[in-house]
Design an enzyme around this catalytic site. Structure first.
Site, PDB file in Angstrom:
ATOM      1  N   MET A  12       0.829  -1.214   0.000  1.00  0.00           N
ATOM      2  CA  MET A  12       0.000   0.000   0.000  1.00  0.00           C
ATOM      3  C   MET A  12       0.863   1.263   0.000  1.00  0.00           C
ATOM      4  O   MET A  12       0.520   2.242  -0.660  1.00  0.00           O
ATOM      5  CB  MET A  12      -0.935  -0.003   1.223  1.00  0.00           C
ATOM      6  CG  MET A  12      -2.187  -0.836   1.037  1.00  0.00           C
ATOM      7  SD  MET A  12      -3.116  -0.397  -0.444  1.00  0.00           S
ATOM      8  CE  MET A  12      -3.454   1.319  -0.157  1.00  0.00           C
ATOM      9  N   THR A  99      -5.407  -2.688   9.296  1.00  0.00           N
ATOM     10  CA  THR A  99      -6.541  -3.458   9.834  1.00  0.00           C
ATOM     11  C   THR A  99      -6.050  -4.386  10.947  1.00  0.00           C
ATOM     12  O   THR A  99      -4.853  -4.620  11.094  1.00  0.00           O
ATOM     13  CB  THR A  99      -7.200  -4.294   8.722  1.00  0.00           C
ATOM     14  OG1 THR A  99      -6.194  -5.139   8.137  1.00  0.00           O
ATOM     15  CG2 THR A  99      -7.807  -3.419   7.650  1.00  0.00           C
ATOM     16  N   PRO A 122     -11.007   0.522   7.633  1.00  0.00           N
ATOM     17  CA  PRO A 122     -10.468  -0.753   7.146  1.00  0.00           C
ATOM     18  C   PRO A 122     -10.510  -0.876   5.629  1.00  0.00           C
ATOM     19  O   PRO A 122      -9.885  -1.780   5.075  1.00  0.00           O
ATOM     20  CB  PRO A 122     -11.390  -1.790   7.789  1.00  0.00           C
ATOM     21  CG  PRO A 122     -12.673  -1.075   8.012  1.00  0.00           C
ATOM     22  CD  PRO A 122     -12.304   0.349   8.300  1.00  0.00           C
ATOM     23  N   ASN A 123     -11.260   0.021   4.976  1.00  0.00           N
ATOM     24  CA  ASN A 123     -11.323  -0.041   3.515  1.00  0.00           C
ATOM     25  C   ASN A 123     -11.569   1.363   2.994  1.00  0.00           C
ATOM     26  O   ASN A 123     -12.525   2.005   3.387  1.00  0.00           O
ATOM     27  CB  ASN A 123     -12.432  -0.989   3.063  1.00  0.00           C
ATOM     28  CG  ASN A 123     -12.280  -1.354   1.603  1.00  0.00           C
ATOM     29  OD1 ASN A 123     -12.195  -0.475   0.744  1.00  0.00           O
ATOM     30  ND2 ASN A 123     -12.216  -2.639   1.310  1.00  0.00           N
ATOM     31  N   MET A 124     -10.695   1.835   2.125  1.00  0.00           N
ATOM     32  CA  MET A 124     -10.780   3.227   1.667  1.00  0.00           C
ATOM     33  C   MET A 124     -11.449   3.316   0.295  1.00  0.00           C
ATOM     34  O   MET A 124     -11.431   4.382  -0.309  1.00  0.00           O
ATOM     35  CB  MET A 124      -9.376   3.831   1.580  1.00  0.00           C
ATOM     36  CG  MET A 124      -8.579   3.714   2.852  1.00  0.00           C
ATOM     37  SD  MET A 124      -8.631   5.208   3.800  1.00  0.00           S
ATOM     38  CE  MET A 124      -7.766   4.715   5.276  1.00  0.00           C
ATOM     39  N   HIS A 154      -8.471 -12.656  -0.161  1.00  0.00           N
ATOM     40  CA  HIS A 154      -7.312 -11.768  -0.277  1.00  0.00           C
ATOM     41  C   HIS A 154      -6.075 -12.562  -0.676  1.00  0.00           C
ATOM     42  O   HIS A 154      -6.076 -13.787  -0.639  1.00  0.00           O
ATOM     43  CB  HIS A 154      -7.049 -11.047   1.055  1.00  0.00           C
ATOM     44  CG  HIS A 154      -7.993  -9.907   1.302  1.00  0.00           C
ATOM     45  ND1 HIS A 154      -9.238 -10.091   1.868  1.00  0.00           N
ATOM     46  CD2 HIS A 154      -7.886  -8.571   1.040  1.00  0.00           C
ATOM     47  CE1 HIS A 154      -9.853  -8.922   1.950  1.00  0.00           C
ATOM     48  NE2 HIS A 154      -9.065  -7.984   1.448  1.00  0.00           N
ATOM     49  N   HIS A 155      -5.006 -11.827  -0.955  1.00  0.00           N
ATOM     50  CA  HIS A 155      -3.724 -12.409  -1.349  1.00  0.00           C
ATOM     51  C   HIS A 155      -3.107 -13.231  -0.211  1.00  0.00           C
ATOM     52  O   HIS A 155      -3.440 -13.051   0.960  1.00  0.00           O
ATOM     53  CB  HIS A 155      -2.766 -11.291  -1.768  1.00  0.00           C
ATOM     54  CG  HIS A 155      -2.660 -10.190  -0.756  1.00  0.00           C
ATOM     55  ND1 HIS A 155      -1.756 -10.223   0.269  1.00  0.00           N
ATOM     56  CD2 HIS A 155      -3.376  -9.041  -0.591  1.00  0.00           C
ATOM     57  CE1 HIS A 155      -1.898  -9.139   1.013  1.00  0.00           C
ATOM     58  NE2 HIS A 155      -2.884  -8.402   0.515  1.00  0.00           N
ATOM     59  N   LYS A 158      -1.572 -11.626   3.236  1.00  0.00           N
ATOM     60  CA  LYS A 158      -2.365 -10.893   4.242  1.00  0.00           C
ATOM     61  C   LYS A 158      -2.224 -11.559   5.603  1.00  0.00           C
ATOM     62  O   LYS A 158      -2.301 -12.779   5.714  1.00  0.00           O
ATOM     63  CB  LYS A 158      -3.842 -10.820   3.816  1.00  0.00           C
ATOM     64  CG  LYS A 158      -4.678  -9.970   4.763  1.00  0.00           C
ATOM     65  CD  LYS A 158      -6.012  -9.575   4.153  1.00  0.00           C
ATOM     66  CE  LYS A 158      -6.885  -8.806   5.121  1.00  0.00           C
ATOM     67  NZ  LYS A 158      -6.309  -7.524   5.555  1.00  0.00           N
TER      68      LYS A 158
END
Ligand code: NAD
Length: 272
Positions: A12, A99, A122-124, A154-155, A158
């Site tokens: 990120m 998160t 937690p999520n933008m 998810h990948h 995570k």
């Protein structure tokens, strides 16, 4: 607006540096990563594919805070808490996308937000926040005859499960039906688990390859099933949201905010 990015060497962090570079009116003035990271001392621009920016990666944030920048942090819970404490001390705005905070950590975040502007989400992405805004009314309209299951993917890298987004989706529905997620949440199933309890709220985590982030919210009735699906195609959606959140946050009073506030979903009646 000056920005310091914490977690610059992460997936990120890199996406955020690239969005800052493309956005008018914001600039990267500081780049932080963990102590002992092999990236310390490297140029943040070169690290993130932007070419030399003259901003070396450091494990110390304080030297930048005197210039009153805003902070964007995507690291891990213990590290984020350290940056939230420093934001409170230096009274600078901070956007946190990390998160996996524990209830105790959330209490500390609420206390710290009495000192400065803080936004923790937690999520933008716009899409997930729109979904969060809609789900309360959907759940109330459908009524409690529907079984709710949330599946997130998810990948493989995570670290926390289920995702913070899946938990936010689940607690929105639990809230609409006045259920306590700590009591009705079922986080995976195995063995002879018996007939599904009516009030269960299932949350299942899948980890596969390089999946950026997918969430399905399933309302299963007798004779029909309604599914809401959000798929993030790239991290750019989260990075754009984080930069937008920082631009919005600097204009607010001190306090704790969410992405719902930035996107003004409350004003258009999508959330309570
Ligand atoms: P990542 O592992 O690729 O990056 C994390 C970075 O933080 C690494 O470079 C690591 O070295 C660094 N770090 C660790 N401790 C640190 C410290 N004390 N100080 C500074 N840097 C430190 O992870 P990622 O995929 O970039 O995700 C980071 C976090 O953001 C996770 O919690 C993830 O769930 C969350 N996330 C949130 C959103 C959102 O929209 N809110 C979207 C994607 C990911």
């Amino acid at each position: 607006m000056d920005l310091v990015v914490c977690g610059i060497a992460g997936r990120m962090g890199g996406a955020i540096a690239r969005v800052i570079h493309q956005t008018r009116g914001v600039r990267l003035v500081g780049a932080v990563d963990r102590p002992k990271s092999p990236r310390l001392g490297k140029d943040a621009g070169e690290l993130t594919g932007l070419g030399r920016l003259g901003v070396p990666v450091s494990d110390k944030i304080e030297p930048w805070l005197k210039g009153k920048p805003a902070i964007i942090d995507f690291t891990r819970p213990a590290a984020s808490l350290g940056y939230l404490r420093r934001a409170a001390k230096y009274k600078v705005p901070i956007v946190v996308g990390t998160t996996g905070f524990s209830p105790g950590e959330w209490s500390e975040i609420k206390r710290l937000s009495r000192s400065t502007q803080m936004l923790v989400a937690p999520n933008m992405s716009v899409g997930v926040n729109l979904l969060l805004g809609l789900l309360g009314s959907v759940a109330r309209s459908l009524g409690e005859d529907y079984d709710v299951e949330i599946v997130e993917m998810h990948h493989r890298f995570k670290k926390d499960a289920p995702s913070g987004t899946a938990l936010a989706l689940a607690s929105t529905i639990a809230g609409a039906w006045k259920r306590d997620l700590n009591k009705v949440g079922v986080f995976g199933r195995k063995g002879i688990v018996g007939v599904r309890a009516r009030k269960e709220l299932g949350v299942l985590a899948v980890r596969a390859g390089d999946t950026v982030g997918e969430h399905s919210v399933i309302f299963g009735g007798l004779g029909e099933r309604i599914e809401f699906v959000h798929r993030a195609h790239s991290r750019e959606t989260f990075a754009r949201g984080a930069v937008r959140a920082a631009q919005w946050l600097v204009r607010q009073k001190k306090g704790l905010y969410s992405m719902q506030d930035v996107l003004k979903l409350r004003q258009i009646g999508l959330t309570k």
